[in-house]
Scaffold this active site. Structure first.
Site, mmCIF file in Angstrom:
data_model
loop_
_atom_site.group_PDB
_atom_site.id
_atom_site.type_symbol
_atom_site.label_atom_id
_atom_site.label_comp_id
_atom_site.label_asym_id
_atom_site.label_seq_id
_atom_site.Cartn_x
_atom_site.Cartn_y
_atom_site.Cartn_z
ATOM 1 N N TYR A 117 0.833 -1.203 0.000
ATOM 2 C CA TYR A 117 0.000 0.000 0.000
ATOM 3 C C TYR A 117 0.869 1.254 0.000
ATOM 4 O O TYR A 117 0.498 2.276 -0.587
ATOM 5 C CB TYR A 117 -0.938 0.003 1.210
ATOM 6 C CG TYR A 117 -2.189 -0.802 1.002
ATOM 7 C CD1 TYR A 117 -3.275 -0.268 0.310
ATOM 8 C CD2 TYR A 117 -2.287 -2.101 1.478
ATOM 9 C CE1 TYR A 117 -4.430 -1.006 0.108
ATOM 10 C CE2 TYR A 117 -3.441 -2.855 1.283
ATOM 11 C CZ TYR A 117 -4.503 -2.304 0.596
ATOM 12 O OH TYR A 117 -5.647 -3.037 0.390
ATOM 13 N N GLU A 157 -8.422 -6.532 5.442
ATOM 14 C CA GLU A 157 -7.759 -7.679 4.826
ATOM 15 C C GLU A 157 -7.092 -8.569 5.864
ATOM 16 O O GLU A 157 -7.083 -9.800 5.721
ATOM 17 C CB GLU A 157 -6.770 -7.195 3.768
ATOM 18 C CG GLU A 157 -7.480 -6.689 2.517
ATOM 19 C CD GLU A 157 -6.667 -5.729 1.673
ATOM 20 O OE1 GLU A 157 -5.419 -5.734 1.797
ATOM 21 O OE2 GLU A 157 -7.273 -4.953 0.902
#
Length: 458
Positions: A117, A157
């Site tokens: 990310y 997640e």
């Protein structure tokens, strides 16, 4: 941490500027990122880069987030403070969170990690600076907004990873499976039965409708690792998974599985993931896989527990290979309810021709032996009058029309509140949704799976 008012205003003010860039923006972003971080080519589906499906999906998601950032931030603040969230607030963001849940499951299936990310964020900000604005305050606002969103995804997640890993037979990342059976069921479809490489070990129960990610690394295919998701066709069990792989002209990995993978070969698989499934909680609040059921924020039928609502009709509508996740649902219902089933269950399938009906024999067998009340209807785009028998090989010629399905329109009109699950090619799915909307079916009874990057059906 919640976002500041200045950050929210800056992102809202530039959302339309990003949207105006269109695909040029996301193509530039991906080109920049995949050139400077080539290791990510082992993660991203490069076919979806070439056909622009992934850049389009990213643009839509990014702009939707920017335009909804104020409401998302307000909802997050309420949740962080432990305060109740008004139903109307949840309803306003239902579409956004449904897409986010779908993305989170897809990320989990390819093993996205928190550090990635940071890479994505750096290239996103650089692309905004190059193509939208170099204003430092606006860039700082987008940086904070991205970090906020990334944090939400990382947290969700990790929940998905942990839930799957902690279940019986579960695992994290990839695991080796052996091809136990391989069978050709049509000219373009092979069925694979996959069992753990470690003999005698269990596999995690999937939710009927979910998929497996298959990881392939072979120089004959690509210099990069390839990852593809295939719907599970078997009913949930702790012994094996079955997938059906359809080959088309652009399907590089599917073609590889057809041509080069044989019985006895090993494949790397991620655990079952996906937000499209039949919710079926047994008494005590447990889902069919033994795990606590998630909050109904995604398009998976979570608003109705089909184990408790035994009279709620279920309508399974498929086009082409879209029948694969629905076959898992049908097999599951046959095992769970069988001849005692009292709910109406419809199996509606549209195929190009009778030769493309991959699972006709099995569906017919389920109707005879397991679900005698199953109502099947088949549409064929092309009928061979010398070979195809109406009432046996097909029911209607031409494109799918729900109005022609015996008993379905009447069931909807009578207030039985059927739930519709449908999967297929994009044009097919748009047509089905339009027909359901014409019947004024509310969104909470419409559930669909999108093969590839998500996009709205409208």
């Amino acid at each position: 941490m919640p976002l500041s008012e200045d950050t929210i205003k800056a992102v809202e003010a530039t959302a339309d500027l990003v949207a105006a860039q269109g695909l040029d923006f996301t193509r530039a972003f991906y080109e920049r990122m995949l050139t400077r971080n080539e290791e990510l080519k082992d993660v991203f589906n490069l076919s979806h880069q070439r056909d622009l499906r992934q850049p389009k999906a990213l643009l839509d998601s990014l702009v939707a987030y920017a335009r909804s950032i104020r409401k998302i931030n307000e909802l997050h603040e309420l949740q962080e403070q432990g305060l109740p969230v008004p139903a109307e607030r949840l309803a306003e963001l239902q579409g956004f969170f449904a897409v986010a849940e779908r993305i989170a499951h897809k990320h989990a299936s390819v093993g996205i990690q928190p550090a990635q990310y940071q890479i994505v964020g750096a290239h996103l900000l650089a692309t905004i600076e190059e193509r939208v604005t170099a204003d430092k305050a606006i860039l700082a606002a987008w940086s904070k907004a991205y970090d906020f969103l990334a944090h939400l995804f990382v947290r969700r997640e990790e929940e998905i990873y942990t839930e799957t890993e902690s279940s019986e037979g579960g695992w994290r990342q990839t695991r080796s499976f052996r091809v136990e059976e391989k069978a050709q069921i049509t000219e373009r479809i092979f069925r694979f039965r996959l069992v753990p490489a470690e003999k005698g070990t269990a596999v995690a129960l999937h939710k009927p409708g979910q998929y497996l990610a298959v990881f392939v690394r072979d120089p004959r295919l690509s210099p990069h690792r390839q990852i593809r998701q295939y719907s599970i066709t078997s009913a949930p069990n702790h012994t094996y998974y079955e997938i059906a792989v359809h080959r088309d002209k652009q399907a590089t990995v599917s073609g590889y599985l057809h041509d080069h993978v044989a019985v006895g070969d090993l494949l790397k698989l991620a655990p079952p993931y996906g937000d499209f499934f039949l919710e079926y909680r047994e008494p005590g609040g447990q889902a069919a896989d033994g795990q606590p059921s998630p909050e109904p924020l995604a398009l998976h039928g979570g608003a109705v527990n089909f184990a408790a609502e035994r009279m709620t009709p279920i309508v399974l509508i498929s086009g082409g290979i879209g029948q694969t996740p629905l076959l898992s649902i049908l097999r599951f219902l046959a095992e769970k309810e069988g001849q005692a089933a009292i709910r109406p269950i419809f199996w509606i399938h549209a195929a190009h021709d009778s030769r493309a009906r991959a699972f006709k024999a099995e569906v017919d067998a389920i109707k005879v032996t397991d679900l005698p009340g199953l109502r099947t209807t088949t549409f064929l785009s092309e009928v061979d009058e010398t070979m195809d028998k109406k009432g046996e090989d097909y029911d209607f010629a031409g494109r799918i029309s729900l109005d022609r399905v015996p008993g379905l329109a009447e069931l909807e009109a009578d207030g039985a509140n059927p739930h519709y699950f449908f999967v297929g090619p994009a044009g097919f799915m748009v047509a089905v949704e339009q027909q359901l909307k014409a019947w004024s079916v509310p969104e909470d009874r419409i559930h669909f799976e999108m093969f590839g990057p998500f996009k709205p059906l409208q």
